[in-house]
Write a protein that holds these residues in place. Structure first.
Motif: not given
Lengths: 295, 295
Positions: A189-194
């Motif tokens: 699942h997209a680790p958008r916090h990166l």
């Protein structure tokens, strides 16, 4: 240009576009005309071949992290990861696979910038973005630019997004930004916090399953134990290092095409036979940008 | 009770909570007191053992799909999937693994409802939800209820969400709703468009990598060719079919605990040493609910 649609950030209506009613995303993509596709340039197509000859194809993007991408191109041309020593050595479930030289990194080839700038965002200026009113949890707005999912921030910056398959540059603690000698791909699942914290340089366009089906590493962060690897790497080249007739060719559905707008609409409002309730929305990482092998 | 926080649906502030500044999600979870954890009931812990003895543990949830879950419990108790014939036969990259009896399905055991209702949503009434102001692309609001990610809709209904690891009931076209004899787990970016269209019955709480690292199927939808399987299934049981001393025990971080609120805050605002820019938000499926093995 920042489209009005993105500025509105309106929630997608739950009415199904009559033009696409009943169609699947695959049907919409299959109906896209030739001019809705753009070719991936062979100097921006990175080909990673694993020891078992399986191949992962990555499109590089010079628009957001030009220095990092130039580094990767220079390393590929110099055979930095070819001929032994490089491997996939980290496989962290629902997060990333990572590859390069874990230890004993060879000297960087000529032309590689050892301390690239922090190319985590760029200015919105000069970026053509098509928005579709998608909500987002991480940015002021999201959309697509030249076939890439992008996030736009209230300070006037933009970044590529850590969607499934996104390829980024491994780094140590700031101010290190990584040279590109260690890369990772998102396998969960997209680790958008990166986003905004690391340089995204591309995305996997083919062969993703060769990465995602690797056995997960047992050490912290999914690392393999010292001396073990998930997969040795045989070679990493750019497609233009092959004779034209030997190159794989891929095309990306243009995100400024009418076909792409229809594709987003059906992704957001599945009403083909399987579905009872169209969602009425979609998140940017659940709009997988269509890529196809070209003749 | 629907909390005020959810009703507001405010974007999470980009200020880092001073209580958690500099902490990692793991550190927050490690500091959670004993009372912040709830045990998984052994009659709701489904244990899938593959032919190589690897085990996948799934918590079942009777709050949203009670008839489907009762079916699954009855099939597990009757040994429906135990002793040969059942397998993982579909592995679709960035989507799902699916298991059960692909063909030659045995007669359903006594007590199994052959045509369960469409338990895709339930009423918000009676559901205690903790919201954290998260934006969402698919629902009016999202939050957590008893440790489960949930979506709330403007028509007064609620559903579980198709986050990574969610387990749902395979079905044919409506009005079929599936009996529970074929199940799937999400192995990629959350396919939230399936919410409200299929019965979610639980989620993988341990052993996920045994599913995600399976070789992808080569046929349409990631199916294996006829006669081939990704992994034979040795047995599927409920934990309470084992003697108490032989049962695995798991605990879930209570989503109504202060520790969970801190956990969401750090997931939304990573500012530990690696991060330059806290995201200022997080999406519901990027808040993986913490689960631990208990003594």
């Amino acid at each position: 240009m920042l489209t009005a649609a993105i500025a509105l950030a309106a929630f997608l209506a739950q009415e199904v576009d009559p033009d696409v009613a009943g169609q699947t995303p695959g049907e919409v993509v299959a109906a896209a005309p030739a001019e809705a596709w753009r070719a991936i340039a062979p100097d921006h197509l990175l080909l990673v071949t694993l020891a078992d000859d399986s191949e992962v194809a990555i499109e590089l993007n010079s628009t957001f992290a030009p220095v990092h991408v130039a580094n990767i191109q220079a390393m590929a041309r110099a055979g930095y990861w070819t001929g032994g020593g490089a491997s996939v050595y980290r496989v962290q479930d629902n997060y990333v696979v990572q590859w390069g030289h874990r230890d004993d990194q060879p000297e960087l080839p000529a032309g590689v910038e050892e301390t690239p700038p922090a190319e985590y965002v760029r200015s919105i200026e000069g970026l053509a973005v098509n928005g579709f009113g998608m909500r987002d949890s991480y940015a002021a707005a999201v959309g697509f630019s030249d076939g890439w999912p992008v996030a736009l921030y209230s300070d006037g910056t933009a970044s590529l997004t850590h969607c499934y398959g996104a390829v980024g540059v491994g780094r140590n603690m700031s101010p290190d930004t990584g040279t590109g000698e260690e890369l990772y791909a998102v396998i969960g699942h997209a680790p958008r916090h990166l986003d905004r914290n690391i340089a995204i340089v591309g995305r996997v366009v083919d062969g993703m399953a060769h990465y995602t089906s690797l056995t997960r590493g047992t050490e912290v962060l999914g690392m393999y134990p010292e001396g073990e690897v998930a997969a040795p790497i045989k070679s990493v080249i750019l497609a233009d290092m092959l004779a034209p007739e030997d190159r794989p060719n891929y095309e990306v559905l243009r995100s400024d095409s009418e076909a792409f707008a229809r594709y987003v609409a059906v992704r957001a409002n599945r009403d083909d036979a399987f579905y009872d309730v169209p969602a009425g929305g979609v998140d940017v990482c659940n709009v997988q940008v269509p890529v196809r092998a070209a003749e």
